[in-house]
Write a protein that holds these residues in place. Structure first.
Motif, mmCIF file in Angstrom:
data_model
loop_
_atom_site.group_PDB
_atom_site.id
_atom_site.type_symbol
_atom_site.label_atom_id
_atom_site.label_comp_id
_atom_site.label_asym_id
_atom_site.label_seq_id
_atom_site.Cartn_x
_atom_site.Cartn_y
_atom_site.Cartn_z
ATOM 1 N N ARG A 1 38.078 24.164 15.805
ATOM 2 C CA ARG A 1 37.099 23.105 15.580
ATOM 3 C C ARG A 1 37.430 21.865 16.426
ATOM 4 N NH1 ARG A 1 33.976 25.007 11.688
ATOM 5 N NH2 ARG A 1 32.770 23.079 11.571
ATOM 6 N N PRO A 2 37.421 22.037 17.738
ATOM 7 C CA PRO A 2 37.819 20.929 18.619
ATOM 8 C C PRO A 2 36.786 19.812 18.662
ATOM 9 C CG PRO A 2 36.960 22.742 19.917
ATOM 10 C CD PRO A 2 37.031 23.238 18.500
ATOM 11 N N ALA A 3 37.278 18.589 18.846
ATOM 12 C CA ALA A 3 36.398 17.436 19.065
ATOM 13 C C ALA A 3 36.050 17.304 20.537
ATOM 14 C CB ALA A 3 37.057 16.162 18.565
ATOM 15 N N VAL A 4 36.947 17.789 21.403
ATOM 16 C CA VAL A 4 36.765 17.708 22.848
ATOM 17 C C VAL A 4 37.154 19.048 23.470
ATOM 18 C CG1 VAL A 4 37.527 16.613 24.992
ATOM 19 C CG2 VAL A 4 37.219 15.230 22.935
ATOM 20 N N ILE A 5 36.357 19.496 24.423
ATOM 21 C CA ILE A 5 36.687 20.696 25.192
ATOM 22 C C ILE A 5 36.678 20.341 26.671
ATOM 23 C CG2 ILE A 5 36.004 23.046 25.841
ATOM 24 C CD1 ILE A 5 34.657 23.297 23.109
ATOM 25 N N PHE A 6 37.778 20.634 27.330
ATOM 26 C CA PHE A 6 37.827 20.540 28.786
ATOM 27 C C PHE A 6 37.700 21.956 29.322
ATOM 28 C CE2 PHE A 6 40.191 16.760 27.453
ATOM 29 C CZ PHE A 6 39.665 15.775 28.286
ATOM 30 N N HIS A 7 36.565 22.249 29.937
ATOM 31 C CA HIS A 7 36.319 23.607 30.432
ATOM 32 C C HIS A 7 36.701 23.675 31.916
ATOM 33 C CE1 HIS A 7 34.802 27.493 31.173
ATOM 34 N NE2 HIS A 7 33.637 27.140 31.680
ATOM 35 N N LEU A 8 37.936 24.113 32.164
ATOM 36 C CA LEU A 8 38.480 24.158 33.519
ATOM 37 C C LEU A 8 38.650 25.580 34.041
ATOM 38 C CD1 LEU A 8 41.311 21.470 33.076
ATOM 39 C CD2 LEU A 8 38.920 21.117 33.743
ATOM 40 N N ALA A 9 38.592 26.577 33.169
ATOM 41 C CA ALA A 9 38.830 27.958 33.585
ATOM 42 C C ALA A 9 37.749 28.423 34.555
ATOM 43 C CB ALA A 9 38.879 28.874 32.367
ATOM 44 N N ALA A 10 38.179 29.080 35.624
ATOM 45 C CA ALA A 10 37.225 29.578 36.618
ATOM 46 C C ALA A 10 37.958 30.446 37.635
ATOM 47 C CB ALA A 10 36.538 28.421 37.348
ATOM 48 N N GLN A 11 37.187 31.265 38.338
ATOM 49 C CA GLN A 11 37.686 31.864 39.579
ATOM 50 C C GLN A 11 37.396 30.818 40.641
ATOM 51 O OE1 GLN A 11 38.871 32.765 42.567
ATOM 52 N NE2 GLN A 11 36.823 33.444 43.185
ATOM 53 N N SER A 12 38.438 30.152 41.127
ATOM 54 C CA SER A 12 38.236 28.943 41.923
ATOM 55 C C SER A 12 38.634 29.081 43.389
ATOM 56 C CB SER A 12 39.026 27.782 41.306
ATOM 57 O OG SER A 12 40.396 28.105 41.215
ATOM 58 N N TYR A 13 38.892 30.290 43.848
ATOM 59 C CA TYR A 13 39.327 30.475 45.229
ATOM 60 C C TYR A 13 38.131 30.823 46.102
ATOM 61 C CZ TYR A 13 43.743 31.068 42.697
ATOM 62 O OH TYR A 13 44.813 30.907 41.857
ATOM 63 N N VAL A 14 37.800 29.928 47.018
ATOM 64 C CA VAL A 14 36.604 30.110 47.848
ATOM 65 C C VAL A 14 36.697 31.375 48.687
ATOM 66 C CG1 VAL A 14 35.210 29.136 49.710
ATOM 67 C CG2 VAL A 14 36.092 27.646 47.903
ATOM 68 N N LEU A 15 37.817 31.569 49.386
ATOM 69 C CA LEU A 15 37.946 32.738 50.250
ATOM 70 C C LEU A 15 37.872 34.031 49.451
ATOM 71 C CD1 LEU A 15 38.280 33.530 53.204
ATOM 72 C CD2 LEU A 15 40.769 33.483 52.880
ATOM 73 N N THR A 16 38.503 34.048 48.274
ATOM 74 C CA THR A 16 38.440 35.223 47.404
ATOM 75 C C THR A 16 37.015 35.522 46.980
ATOM 76 O OG1 THR A 16 40.692 34.915 46.579
ATOM 77 C CG2 THR A 16 39.191 36.160 45.172
ATOM 78 N N SER A 17 36.205 34.489 46.809
ATOM 79 C CA SER A 17 34.834 34.702 46.342
ATOM 80 C C SER A 17 34.009 35.507 47.340
ATOM 81 C CB SER A 17 34.157 33.363 46.035
ATOM 82 O OG SER A 17 33.752 32.671 47.210
ATOM 83 N N PHE A 18 34.338 35.433 48.624
ATOM 84 C CA PHE A 18 33.624 36.254 49.604
ATOM 85 C C PHE A 18 33.969 37.725 49.435
ATOM 86 C CE2 PHE A 18 33.402 32.120 51.798
ATOM 87 C CZ PHE A 18 32.082 32.117 52.182
ATOM 88 N N ASN A 19 35.203 38.011 49.048
ATOM 89 C CA ASN A 19 35.616 39.401 48.840
ATOM 90 C C ASN A 19 35.207 39.923 47.469
ATOM 91 O OD1 ASN A 19 36.971 39.555 51.373
ATOM 92 N ND2 ASN A 19 38.733 38.489 50.504
ATOM 93 N N SER A 20 35.123 39.038 46.491
ATOM 94 C CA SER A 20 34.802 39.442 45.117
ATOM 95 C C SER A 20 33.728 38.523 44.539
ATOM 96 C CB SER A 20 36.064 39.392 44.250
ATOM 97 O OG SER A 20 37.064 40.237 44.740
#
Length: 339
Positions: free
Chosen positions: A79-98
């Motif tokens: 039951r959080p009051a604040v959520i920091f949503h930072l999770a991601a696939q964040s690698y630009v070069l990897t995104s071209f392959n996947s």
């Protein structure tokens, strides 16, 4: 929210807490000594070395953004009051392959998190971490880039961040879910993954200093222009965001040091203990690249008064020190640098 001795403390959930920004954000909140409870969502296979020093002061919960049922269970329990949503696939070069494995966690994973909040009828403030990559290759007349600059994503990662950004806005408009979006420009510092340019360069320098590779730094495009920010300034900005900014808004956040990647590399090499040569490696060039990123951060600064405080030279020096220590403790990590 709770109260203790007249002070408000909060339950805070950080997705992606084991990562670069997430771990620094946890450190920043803990260092404030305000009594906040920090929970971190992480996958069972996520490396946790960035949090070893803080294990006794945070609570980790295992889960995945692609599993709606686990998100619902964790939200109901925390039951959080604040959520920091930072999770991601964040690698630009990897995104071209996947590309699909970038779109799924970043877009569908974000939608799952927001849907879980809607289903549980909780009312947290949610920081949605979009990216300056959504703007793509802008025209010179659009610099500095403002929040109303059109989207021109130039990678699957950038497309995924457009989707995440717009899903967050839609949940605010349609359901009143209190999302606040940021489009963070280039940020770096100690703990940065070695798939990002400056950290990759620093890792190679440290490996060369330790005799683990030849003193040749493999690089990609050095002509791209970036405005750099230290990660420790970035997480301070994120804290101000959830405490001072209104839901439904979007803010550019970025540093105040603008230069080419090559100029930044020159500063890094000035801290090297041995002379190093530079080699442009075709394998490190992206199929399409964003070569001009200079932010206008007036909207965020006017709202919060935030200013970057850490000099870029300190950022690079601290990152190099981090890699020296990391490779000295774990020599096998040098195997992932170009020989």
């Amino acid at each position: 929210r709770g109260r203790g001795k007249g002070r408000i403390f909060m339950r805070i959930l950080i997705t992606g807490i084991t990562g670069f920004v997430g771990s620094h954000l946890a450190d920043y909140i803990l260092d404030r000594n305000e009594g906040h409870e920090i929970f971190g969502l992480c996958r069972w296979r996520s490396p946790r070395e960035n949090l070893v020093h803080a294990f006794s002061r945070i609570s980790l919960v295992e889960g995945d953004l692609l599993d709606l049922s686990c998100l619902i269970r964790h939200l109901e329990a925390i039951r959080p009051a604040v959520i920091f949503h930072l999770a991601a696939q964040s690698y630009v070069l990897t995104s071209f392959n996947s590309p699909l494995m970038t779109l799924w966690p970043n877009v569908i994973g974000t939608a799952n998190l927001l849907e879980a909040i809607r289903i549980t009828k909780l009312d947290p403030v949610i920081h949605i971490c979009s990216s300056s990559e959504v703007y793509g290759q802008v025209r010179p007349e659009d610099v500095p880039i403002r929040e109303d600059c059109p989207f021109k994503p130039a990678s699957p990662y950038a497309v995924s961040k457009v989707g995440e950004d717009m899903v967050a806005f839609q949940y605010w408009v349609s359901h009143g879910i209190r999302t606040i979006r940021t489009r963070m420009f280039t940020h770096t510092g100690p703990r940065r993954g070695d798939v990002f340019a400056m950290s990759f360069f620093a890792k190679q320098v440290a490996a060369a200093e330790l005799g683990m590779k030849e003193a040749v730094i493999h690089v990609g495009n050095l002509q791209s222009v970036r405005t750099f920010c230290d990660v420790r300034d970035a997480v301070r900005a994120y804290w101000l965001l959830v405490n001072m900014c209104a839901p439904g808004e979007v803010y550019n956040i970025g540093g105040n040091r603008t230069m080419t990647i090559g100029e930044a590399l020159d500063i890094l090499l000035s801290f090297a203990r041995i002379p190093c040569k530079v080699f442009v490696d075709a394998k490190l060039l992206r199929p399409s690249d964003v070569t001009l990123q200079i932010p206008c951060t007036d909207k965020f600064r006017d709202k919060t008064g935030w200013q970057p405080e850490i000099p870029f030279e300190k950022t690079l020096e601290d990152m190099l020190i981090y890699w020296r220590d990391e490779l000295a403790r774990n020599p096998w990590k040098a195997l992932t640098v170009v020989s």
